[in-house]
Design a protein around this motif. Structure first.
Motif, mmCIF file in Angstrom:
data_model
loop_
_atom_site.group_PDB
_atom_site.id
_atom_site.type_symbol
_atom_site.label_atom_id
_atom_site.label_comp_id
_atom_site.label_asym_id
_atom_site.label_seq_id
_atom_site.Cartn_x
_atom_site.Cartn_y
_atom_site.Cartn_z
ATOM 1 N N ASP A 380 15.455 70.880 55.788
ATOM 2 C CA ASP A 380 15.864 69.593 56.126
ATOM 3 C C ASP A 380 17.582 69.479 56.148
ATOM 4 O OD1 ASP A 380 13.251 68.902 54.718
ATOM 5 O OD2 ASP A 380 13.508 68.588 52.912
ATOM 6 N N GLN A 381 18.460 69.042 56.787
ATOM 7 C CA GLN A 381 19.349 68.715 56.679
ATOM 8 C C GLN A 381 20.404 67.101 56.332
ATOM 9 O OE1 GLN A 381 21.262 69.573 60.922
ATOM 10 N NE2 GLN A 381 22.473 69.112 60.303
ATOM 11 N N VAL A 382 21.117 67.127 55.331
ATOM 12 C CA VAL A 382 21.985 65.563 55.633
ATOM 13 C C VAL A 382 22.782 65.605 56.800
ATOM 14 C CG1 VAL A 382 23.100 64.312 53.394
ATOM 15 C CG2 VAL A 382 21.235 66.417 52.700
ATOM 16 N N GLY A 383 22.955 64.218 56.568
ATOM 17 C CA GLY A 383 24.404 63.896 58.175
ATOM 18 C C GLY A 383 23.621 63.379 58.720
ATOM 19 N N SER A 384 25.007 62.550 60.279
ATOM 20 C CA SER A 384 24.620 61.626 60.630
ATOM 21 C C SER A 384 25.893 62.196 62.079
ATOM 22 C CB SER A 384 24.677 60.307 60.542
ATOM 23 O OG SER A 384 25.970 60.398 60.049
ATOM 24 N N SER A 385 25.465 61.449 62.103
ATOM 25 C CA SER A 385 26.258 62.011 64.312
ATOM 26 C C SER A 385 27.898 60.149 63.667
ATOM 27 C CB SER A 385 25.744 61.583 65.361
ATOM 28 O OG SER A 385 24.104 62.472 65.607
ATOM 29 N N PHE A 386 28.945 61.176 64.958
ATOM 30 C CA PHE A 386 29.768 59.977 64.623
ATOM 31 C C PHE A 386 29.143 58.355 64.083
ATOM 32 C CE2 PHE A 386 33.272 63.102 67.170
ATOM 33 C CZ PHE A 386 33.388 63.964 65.956
ATOM 34 N N CYS A 387 30.552 57.955 63.083
ATOM 35 C CA CYS A 387 29.489 55.762 63.784
ATOM 36 C C CYS A 387 30.484 55.463 64.062
ATOM 37 C CB CYS A 387 28.924 56.370 62.139
ATOM 38 S SG CYS A 387 29.613 54.153 61.782
ATOM 39 N N THR A 388 30.828 54.373 64.664
ATOM 40 C CA THR A 388 32.080 53.602 65.036
ATOM 41 C C THR A 388 31.996 52.056 64.929
ATOM 42 O OG1 THR A 388 30.573 52.743 67.579
ATOM 43 C CG2 THR A 388 32.732 55.126 67.367
ATOM 44 N N LEU A 389 30.777 52.342 64.612
ATOM 45 C CA LEU A 389 30.285 50.412 63.573
ATOM 46 C C LEU A 389 31.688 49.931 62.607
ATOM 47 C CD1 LEU A 389 28.538 48.145 64.901
ATOM 48 C CD2 LEU A 389 27.334 48.704 62.043
ATOM 49 N N PRO A 390 32.403 50.305 61.592
ATOM 50 C CA PRO A 390 33.252 49.927 60.596
ATOM 51 C C PRO A 390 34.342 49.338 61.655
ATOM 52 C CG PRO A 390 32.021 51.631 59.937
ATOM 53 C CD PRO A 390 32.295 51.687 61.739
ATOM 54 N N TYR A 429 36.120 47.341 53.878
ATOM 55 C CA TYR A 429 37.036 48.333 54.856
ATOM 56 C C TYR A 429 36.940 49.471 55.113
ATOM 57 C CZ TYR A 429 33.338 45.290 58.078
ATOM 58 O OH TYR A 429 32.258 45.383 58.705
ATOM 59 N N GLN A 430 38.888 49.004 54.623
ATOM 60 C CA GLN A 430 39.042 50.332 54.707
ATOM 61 C C GLN A 430 39.294 51.564 54.157
ATOM 62 O OE1 GLN A 430 43.994 49.921 54.103
ATOM 63 N NE2 GLN A 430 43.837 47.465 54.505
ATOM 64 N N ALA A 431 38.722 51.289 53.164
ATOM 65 C CA ALA A 431 37.563 52.704 52.259
ATOM 66 C C ALA A 431 36.872 53.162 52.956
ATOM 67 C CB ALA A 431 37.169 52.091 50.964
ATOM 68 N N LEU A 432 35.823 52.042 53.360
ATOM 69 C CA LEU A 432 35.086 52.616 54.268
ATOM 70 C C LEU A 432 35.226 53.279 55.548
ATOM 71 C CD1 LEU A 432 31.534 52.756 54.647
ATOM 72 C CD2 LEU A 432 31.893 50.149 56.358
ATOM 73 N N ARG A 433 36.101 53.294 56.245
ATOM 74 C CA ARG A 433 36.886 53.390 57.545
ATOM 75 C C ARG A 433 36.669 55.114 57.518
ATOM 76 N NH1 ARG A 433 39.423 48.187 58.547
ATOM 77 N NH2 ARG A 433 37.057 46.834 60.275
ATOM 78 N N ASN A 439 33.163 64.569 55.443
ATOM 79 C CA ASN A 439 32.159 65.094 54.830
ATOM 80 C C ASN A 439 31.995 64.985 53.412
ATOM 81 O OD1 ASN A 439 31.777 67.475 56.148
ATOM 82 N ND2 ASN A 439 33.872 68.372 55.681
ATOM 83 N N GLU A 440 32.472 63.831 53.008
ATOM 84 C CA GLU A 440 31.485 62.828 51.800
ATOM 85 C C GLU A 440 31.604 61.369 51.986
ATOM 86 O OE1 GLU A 440 33.979 63.836 48.230
ATOM 87 O OE2 GLU A 440 33.766 65.920 48.703
ATOM 88 N N PRO A 441 30.209 60.948 52.821
ATOM 89 C CA PRO A 441 30.585 59.513 53.220
ATOM 90 C C PRO A 441 29.840 58.881 51.882
ATOM 91 C CG PRO A 441 28.494 61.262 54.247
ATOM 92 C CD PRO A 441 29.198 62.099 53.914
ATOM 93 N N PRO A 442 29.564 57.598 52.386
ATOM 94 C CA PRO A 442 29.243 56.624 50.745
ATOM 95 C C PRO A 442 27.223 57.016 51.512
ATOM 96 C CG PRO A 442 30.076 55.348 52.335
ATOM 97 C CD PRO A 442 30.371 56.720 53.046
ATOM 98 N N CYS A 448 21.503 57.079 57.421
ATOM 99 C CA CYS A 448 21.225 56.504 58.102
ATOM 100 C C CYS A 448 20.705 56.662 58.810
ATOM 101 C CB CYS A 448 22.864 56.129 58.500
ATOM 102 S SG CYS A 448 22.749 55.500 59.917
ATOM 103 N N PRO A 449 20.005 55.524 59.778
ATOM 104 C CA PRO A 449 18.187 55.478 60.297
ATOM 105 C C PRO A 449 18.936 56.055 61.851
ATOM 106 C CG PRO A 449 18.727 53.842 59.122
ATOM 107 C CD PRO A 449 20.023 53.911 58.755
#
Length: 476
Positions: A380-390, A429-433, A439-442, A448-449
């Protein structure tokens, strides 16, 4: 494009580059394993700043057994606020690899070459022209636009169906229509060119809403921006279809999740007979042809669950028969514990078996099938690829809630309380971006699926990361 050769002890690949923006926060290096996914050696990626002083800002060591062949390996670090035009170096090495048990990288001079390329050294050979295939991630807390250039709009918070797996289970409890003042502001954004594209709808079907309330479809069309729509197709009519087909519609996706009526009625509670849906889809395809809108792709969606997975090949045949172009599948995301048992994370071999049959069926019929890669026995691995949505889009609900993503837990504000300009570059939004690519996303991003790692269990059962009561959009 070429490979640089096996990365063996004593041999490394280094890539120097200039950051193109401030707030550099991550690199992703395309790693190849010569077609073998389960090698036993490790690979280390080190990121250093060269100037004004040389210092290591991040290192990551990863077993090749965890890396899919031809996939990106991400290294995140605290964003560098003054990174623009500064020089950095990525070094990739291995201390325990051996012949036939090693990774390699791709070297190219094309568009895929790392941006800001200065020089690449592969196996002690210097190359000033070609560089590794890699991506850079930046995390500026604010953006230049005053409002989101792309907006997914749910004009009504309620739907005509009560689907078992609905992502909007909480917000659909009460029917709220988007206030006229907010609609007027969206219109201004479109007229001024600030709004570039629109999408609808993940919370309530716009064709149903148009028949129930009136004016919803015309509002979307009158924005006069390219738009995509998702629909359950229960309320498609010739008149409504023709209206959207002569507008700036870019594509339509119909959500069904079954090939036979018994399964369909169980999953999509309150729906008509499935034959009605396929009949409406056939009408849509025929009107597309009659109006010459061959540039509008038609796809059908299938949420993959343990109780419907065996119907996917037959579903592809049904979609072909009504004249659609593609089937888009996605694993069911359990946002509440009662749906956990439906996740194919618990039935991986079955998914893999049906997946192969479905791919063959799609090839046979000329239907494009979008489906996740097969499961395997990786850890098992936790994590995702780069996200640009915000930085490029937002989601707007009928109650005024502004969400950074459709995944629960990312409510940024409400347009009945603050302006979009205040929300879009505001503190949430600033905090999310600054956190999403780190290494510590929300919690919502850890599960994220959409940019998931295939072997991340949280991305199939997000409720395990997102507490069911605390991480839901405002219910007002």
């Amino acid at each position: 494009m070429r490979i640089c050769g096996e990365i063996l002890p004593g041999h490394s690949v280094s890539q120097r580059f200039f950051a193109q923006e401030n707030f550099l926060c991550g690199v992703a290096v395309l790693v190849a394993t010569y077609g073998h996914d389960k090698k036993t050696s490790t690979i280390a990626i080190c990121v250093e700043q060269i100037a004004p002083e040389r210092r290591i800002i991040a290192e990551r060591t990863m077993g090749l057994a965890h890396i899919y062949d031809n996939s990106f390996v991400e290294v995140f670090f605290e964003s560098e606020a003054q990174s623009k035009f500064r020089e950095y170096i990525i070094t990739v090495r291995s201390e325990d690899s051996s012949h036939n048990n090693a990774a390699t990288l791709y070297i190219t001079g094309g568009d895929q070459r790392i941006e800001g390329h200065i020089q690449c050294n592969a196996m002690a050979k210097r190359d000033d022209n070609d560089g590794i295939i890699a991506r850079l991630a930046y995390a500026p807390p604010t953006v230049d636009t005053l409002v989101p250039p792309n907006l997914e709009i749910s004009l009504v918070t309620q739907c005509n169906l009560n689907c078992t797996h609905c992502i909007s289970r909480e917000t659909r409890r009460t029917a709220r229509r988007l206030d006229q003042d907010i609609r007027n502001k969206i219109k201004i954004w479109s007229e001024s060119g600030q709004l570039k594209t629109a999408y609808t709808d993940f919370s309530g079907d716009i064709f149903w809403a148009d028949q129930r309330f009136g004016g919803e479809l015309q509002f979307l069309i009158d924005l006069s921006v390219p738009f995509h729509t998702d629909t359950n197709a229960t309320h498609l009519t010739v008149e409504a279809v023709d209206r959207v087909l002569v507008s700036k519609l870019t594509s339509i996706n119909v959500s069904i999740d079954a090939a036979v009526n018994e399964t369909y009625m169980r999953i999509r509670r309150g729906a008509p007979h499935i034959d009605t849906i396929f009949s409406n889809m056939k009408m849509l395809a025929e009107r597309r042809r009659a109006l010459g809108r061959h540039d509008v792709p038609l796809s059908a969606a299938f949420v993959l669950m343990r109780s419907n997975i065996d119907e996917v090949p037959e579903f592809i045949r049904c979609v072909h028969d009504v004249g659609f172009d593609a089937v888009r599948t996605i694993h069911m995301q359990a946002y509440t514990s009662d749906m956990d048992h439906e996740s194919l994370w618990h039935d991986k071999e079955r998914f893999n078996r049906v997946r192969e049959i479905a791919l063959a069926t799609g090839d046979e019929l000329g239907i494009k099938l979008y489906i996740d890669r097969a499961f395997d026995d990786r850890d098992d691995q936790v994590g995702s690829s780069f996200c640009t949505l915000p930085w490029r889009a937002a989601y707007l609900l009928g109650n005024g809630d502004v969400l950074a993503c459709c995944v629960p837990g990312l409510r940024m504000g409400n347009l009945n309380e603050h302006s979009m300009e205040e929300i879009w570059n505001g503190p949430n939004y600033q905090a999310l971006r600054q956190a999403v690519n780190s290494n510590e996303p929300p919690p919502s991003c850890r599960a994220c699926p959409f940019v998931r790692k295939t072997n991340n269990p949280l991305s199939y059962m997000p409720y395990r990361a997102i507490r069911e009561l605390d991480y839901i959009p405002n219910r007002s």
